[in-house]
Design a protein around this motif. Structure first.
Motif, mmCIF file in Angstrom:
data_model
loop_
_atom_site.group_PDB
_atom_site.id
_atom_site.type_symbol
_atom_site.label_atom_id
_atom_site.label_comp_id
_atom_site.label_asym_id
_atom_site.label_seq_id
_atom_site.Cartn_x
_atom_site.Cartn_y
_atom_site.Cartn_z
ATOM 1 N N GLU A 170 1.005 -0.964 0.181
ATOM 2 C CA GLU A 170 -0.178 0.065 -0.300
ATOM 3 C C GLU A 170 0.793 1.412 0.452
ATOM 4 O O GLU A 170 0.744 2.517 -1.164
ATOM 5 N N THR A 171 1.895 1.250 0.973
ATOM 6 C CA THR A 171 2.474 2.423 1.051
ATOM 7 C C THR A 171 2.925 2.626 -0.694
ATOM 8 O O THR A 171 3.033 3.928 -0.708
ATOM 9 N N GLN A 172 3.580 1.233 -0.861
ATOM 10 C CA GLN A 172 4.691 1.949 -2.156
ATOM 11 C C GLN A 172 3.620 2.608 -3.641
ATOM 12 O O GLN A 172 4.144 3.371 -4.161
ATOM 13 N N MET A 173 2.067 1.817 -3.215
ATOM 14 C CA MET A 173 1.477 1.815 -4.063
ATOM 15 C C MET A 173 1.237 4.317 -4.075
ATOM 16 O O MET A 173 0.733 4.650 -5.377
ATOM 17 N N GLN A 174 1.016 4.368 -2.409
ATOM 18 C CA GLN A 174 0.517 5.527 -2.439
ATOM 19 C C GLN A 174 2.185 6.397 -2.556
ATOM 20 O O GLN A 174 1.534 7.623 -3.102
ATOM 21 N N GLN A 175 3.115 5.878 -2.887
ATOM 22 C CA GLN A 175 4.640 7.229 -3.083
ATOM 23 C C GLN A 175 4.086 6.840 -4.948
ATOM 24 O O GLN A 175 4.041 8.219 -5.078
ATOM 25 N N ILE A 176 3.810 6.329 -5.692
ATOM 26 C CA ILE A 176 3.899 6.094 -6.575
ATOM 27 C C ILE A 176 2.128 7.121 -7.144
ATOM 28 O O ILE A 176 2.339 8.058 -7.843
ATOM 29 N N SER A 177 1.567 7.482 -6.672
ATOM 30 C CA SER A 177 0.619 8.462 -6.280
ATOM 31 C C SER A 177 0.685 9.470 -6.519
ATOM 32 O O SER A 177 -0.043 10.759 -6.561
ATOM 33 N N ILE A 178 1.621 9.929 -5.748
ATOM 34 C CA ILE A 178 1.845 11.200 -5.336
ATOM 35 C C ILE A 178 2.632 11.430 -6.475
ATOM 36 O O ILE A 178 2.639 12.353 -7.280
ATOM 37 N N GLU A 207 -4.292 5.306 -7.087
ATOM 38 C CA GLU A 207 -5.220 5.996 -6.316
ATOM 39 C C GLU A 207 -4.703 7.122 -5.145
ATOM 40 O O GLU A 207 -4.298 6.909 -4.140
ATOM 41 N N LEU A 208 -4.548 8.494 -5.440
ATOM 42 C CA LEU A 208 -4.138 9.238 -4.731
ATOM 43 C C LEU A 208 -4.948 10.255 -3.806
ATOM 44 O O LEU A 208 -5.957 10.275 -3.817
ATOM 45 N N PRO A 209 -4.675 9.495 -2.322
ATOM 46 C CA PRO A 209 -5.626 9.906 -1.272
ATOM 47 C C PRO A 209 -6.047 11.452 -1.327
ATOM 48 O O PRO A 209 -5.085 12.156 -1.447
ATOM 49 N N SER A 210 -7.231 11.666 -0.171
ATOM 50 C CA SER A 210 -7.517 13.310 -0.429
ATOM 51 C C SER A 210 -6.453 13.158 1.055
ATOM 52 O O SER A 210 -6.161 14.878 0.770
ATOM 53 N N MET A 211 -6.103 12.586 1.791
ATOM 54 C CA MET A 211 -4.650 13.164 2.941
ATOM 55 C C MET A 211 -4.148 12.506 2.469
ATOM 56 O O MET A 211 -3.647 10.455 2.236
ATOM 57 N N ILE A 212 -2.567 12.615 2.951
ATOM 58 C CA ILE A 212 -1.466 11.943 3.035
ATOM 59 C C ILE A 212 -0.654 12.058 4.598
ATOM 60 O O ILE A 212 -0.250 13.070 4.436
ATOM 61 N N ARG A 213 -0.924 10.322 4.872
ATOM 62 C CA ARG A 213 -0.175 10.415 6.126
ATOM 63 C C ARG A 213 1.285 9.789 6.372
ATOM 64 O O ARG A 213 1.314 8.936 5.344
#
Ligand SMILES: [Zn+2]
Length: 169
Positions: free
Chosen positions: A69-77, A99-105
């Motif tokens: 999940e973390t890697q996918m979020q990094q790619i979405s950013i 999917e770029l989340p609405s909040m990045i934690r």
């Protein structure tokens, strides 16, 4: 470039992940940030590959690796148009858009030294996504706004990693 794209299509992987539609010039940054660059597995990296939709794009194929999940979020950013395909027995078993989340934690650091997220008892960083293309985020604590090229990523190993600027060939 056309030949390269065809070659990338032909060089199928048996099992693993294809990250496609990466913003041109960001493949190496993504490899570095996600830690995939430390993998010993077979990787094919295409930089500035011609693409119908976005003129040029980057892509990464990596054998025997599935993203967390973390890697996918990094790619979405870094690449909000990115797609992730999971491969088994040479076939795509699942394809999804990042999917770029609405909040990045946690993933990004606020560089404002007076921000509460940098206090002696650090609290997890948190950013609102104001705009996705091009990315603009805002620290929820000090309200400082960052553009994509100003973002400093948090990293487990090294304390921080700055996004390498888009390079020109
Ligand atoms: Zn802040």
């Amino acid at each position: 470039m056309k030949m390269l794209e065809e070659k990338l299509k032909i060089d199928k992987i048996t099992k693993g992940t294809v990250i496609d539609h990466i913003d041109a010039g960001y493949a190496l940054t993504i490899l570095n940030l996600t830690g995939l660059d430390e993998s010993k597995n077979l990787m094919t990296i295409g930089v500035n590959v011609s693409s119908k939709k976005h003129h040029t794009k980057d892509m990464i194929k990596i054998e025997g690796v599935f993203l967390n999940e973390t890697q996918m979020q990094q790619i979405s950013i870094l690449s909000p148009n990115g797609t992730i395909s999971l491969i088994e027995n040479y076939n795509v078993i699942e394809k999804k858009k990042v999917e770029l989340p609405s909040m990045i934690r946690k993933l990004i650091l606020c560089v404002n030294q007076t921000c509460i997220s940098n206090s002696d008892e650090p609290i997890d960083s948190e950013f609102f996504v104001l705009e996705d293309k091009p990315l603009k985020i805002q620290c929820i604590y000090c309200e400082r706004i960052y553009k994509i090229e100003e973002i400093v990523f948090a990293s487990k190993k090294k304390k921080e990693k700055k996004v390498i600027q888009r390079f020109q060939l």
